[in-house]
Design an enzyme around this catalytic site. Structure first.
Site, PDB file in Angstrom:
ATOM      1  N   GLU A   1       3.200 -33.414  35.179  1.00 28.45           N
ATOM      2  CA  GLU A   1       4.439 -32.853  35.262  1.00 28.45           C
ATOM      3  C   GLU A   1       4.846 -31.651  36.067  1.00 28.45           C
ATOM      4  OE1 GLU A   1       4.882 -35.106  30.478  1.00 28.45           O
ATOM      5  OE2 GLU A   1       6.211 -34.951  32.251  1.00 28.45           O
TER       6      GLU A   1
ATOM      7  N   TYR B   1      -8.368   0.966  -3.574  1.00 29.56           N
ATOM      8  CA  TYR B   1      -7.453   1.525  -4.113  1.00 29.56           C
ATOM      9  C   TYR B   1      -6.724  -0.384  -4.651  1.00 29.56           C
ATOM     10  CZ  TYR B   1      -4.952  -0.579   0.460  1.00 29.56           C
ATOM     11  OH  TYR B   1      -4.166  -1.674   0.597  1.00 29.56           O
TER      12      TYR B   1
ATOM     13  N   SER C   1       0.888  -7.393   0.000  1.00 34.42           N
ATOM     14  CA  SER C   1       2.290  -8.620   0.537  1.00 34.42           C
ATOM     15  C   SER C   1       1.379  -9.907   0.407  1.00 34.42           C
ATOM     16  CB  SER C   1       2.753  -7.770   1.784  1.00 34.42           C
ATOM     17  OG  SER C   1       2.330  -7.486   2.547  1.00 34.42           O
TER      18      SER C   1
ATOM     19  N   THR D   1       0.129  -1.503   0.115  1.00 35.44           N
ATOM     20  CA  THR D   1       0.055  -0.280   0.134  1.00 35.44           C
ATOM     21  C   THR D   1       1.085   1.172   0.374  1.00 35.44           C
ATOM     22  OG1 THR D   1      -1.800  -0.977   1.079  1.00 35.44           O
ATOM     23  CG2 THR D   1      -1.442   1.096   1.785  1.00 35.44           C
TER      24      THR D   1
ATOM     25  N   LYS E   1       0.322  -7.514  12.681  1.00 37.51           N
ATOM     26  CA  LYS E   1      -0.238  -6.409  12.383  1.00 37.51           C
ATOM     27  C   LYS E   1      -1.475  -6.746  12.754  1.00 37.51           C
ATOM     28  CE  LYS E   1      -2.503  -4.387   7.520  1.00 37.51           C
ATOM     29  NZ  LYS E   1      -3.004  -3.903   6.995  1.00 37.51           N
TER      30      LYS E   1
ATOM     31  N   THR F   1       1.641  -3.902   4.018  1.00 35.10           N
ATOM     32  CA  THR F   1       1.897  -3.703   5.916  1.00 35.10           C
ATOM     33  C   THR F   1       0.973  -5.400   6.197  1.00 35.10           C
ATOM     34  OG1 THR F   1      -0.260  -2.855   6.214  1.00 35.10           O
ATOM     35  CG2 THR F   1       1.902  -2.074   6.832  1.00 35.10           C
ATOM     36  N   ASP F   2       0.342  -5.943   5.223  1.00 36.61           N
ATOM     37  CA  ASP F   2      -0.382  -7.452   5.462  1.00 36.61           C
ATOM     38  C   ASP F   2       0.981  -8.943   5.777  1.00 36.61           C
ATOM     39  OD1 ASP F   2      -2.756  -5.824   4.991  1.00 36.61           O
ATOM     40  OD2 ASP F   2      -3.297  -7.366   3.061  1.00 36.61           O
TER      41      ASP F   2
END
Ligand code: SIN
Length: 269
Positions: free
Chosen positions: A226, A30, A57, A18, A163, A90-91
């Site tokens: 445990e 966009y 991305s 972006t 993110k 950013t993804d």
């Protein structure tokens, strides 16, 4: 004799996202990766640039990762480059940052930067993010800290950043304060090494609801088998995997912080 300071030389590796996006209609739609890196750095001139990829991305794949790592390493290995800045969507930035953190070998700064708003948007965040990323990369204190992510006036470590919001510019978050619950994906029967066990016990002592689950993918995590759950104040996930344990813990914490009641929920739901 020149008195001008010697400025560090930085290389910008561009991959799209972006930060290089152009709006196609109104203020919402966009197209990611529409602008070249030259257009991007017009706002932050005097940088060396290289377009490694031009993609959203979500399409960042292993071969692009390998190319990006190789170009990053090559830049850092050349004697005249002080640091690398990578523009990225950013993804999946957190995955790329973590990957580079594991494979690039250099104390020199590597800073990933993106934007939540496309370059043509009102109040685009990309130019300031890029400016800040360059400033961080050029700073002596950025050395030896591994790969960093810069966004919204904040600096994050690759290991911790994620993110956390689909649209907000403050989407990136690292180690949260005021943690209410913690799910551990332990080995075997939700087991932990001594250091992790001590840290988890400390968290439980401080009021964090700590759930022991298992990374094995099957079976039941049993109480007090445990690990002394009664003594440490832990909750066991029973047969829930870590993802589902997290969901149940989040919901459970909206009702109660009582460890016994939370444990009952894990035996019930
Ligand atoms: C992408 O990750 O390429 C698109 C979304 C973004 O950069 O914020």
């Amino acid at each position: 004799m020149s008195l001008a300071p010697t400025l560090p030389r930085l290389r910008v590796l561009a991959t799209g996202g972006t930060i290089a996006g152009a709006q196609t209609k109104g203020t919402r739609g966009y197209q990611a990766a529409a602008f070249s890196v030259e257009a991007l750095i017009a706002a932050v001139p005097q940088l060396e640039v290289e377009q490694v990829a031009a993609l959203g991305s979500q399409d960042m794949d292993e071969s692009t990762w390998r190319k990006l790592a190789a170009r990053t390493q090559a830049a850092l290995d050349s004697s005249d480059i002080a640091a690398v800045v990578i523009t990225h969507g950013t993804d999946t930035m957190e995955e790329t940052a973590f990957f580079l953190n594991l494979v690039v070998r250099s104390a020199q700064p590597v800073v990933l930067v993106g934007a939540m708003r496309p370059a043509t948007a009102i109040s685009a965040d990309g130019p300031m993010n890029l400016y800040n990323a360059v400033a961080v990369a050029a700073h002596a204190e950025a050395r030896g800290r591994g790969v960093l992510v810069v966004a919204n006036d904040e600096i994050h470590f690759a290991r911790e950043v994620a993110k956390t919001n689909t649209t907000q510019v403050g989407t990136f978050r690292a180690t949260a304060r005021g943690l209410a619950g913690l799910v551990l994906a332990g080995v075997g029967d939700g087991n932990l090494g001594a250091v992790a066990l001590a840290a988890a016990a400390e968290a439980a002592k401080n009021g964090v609801a700590v759930v022991r689950s298992s990374r094995t993918g099957g079976g039941v995590v049993e109480r007090n088998l445990e690990i002394d759950d009664d003594r440490h104040g832990f909750i066991v996930a029973d047969e829930l995997n870590p993802q589902k344990a997290r969901v149940l813990l989040m919901l459970g914490l909206t009702r109660t912080c009582d460890v016994g009641t939370l444990q009952e929920m894990f035996f019930t739901y």
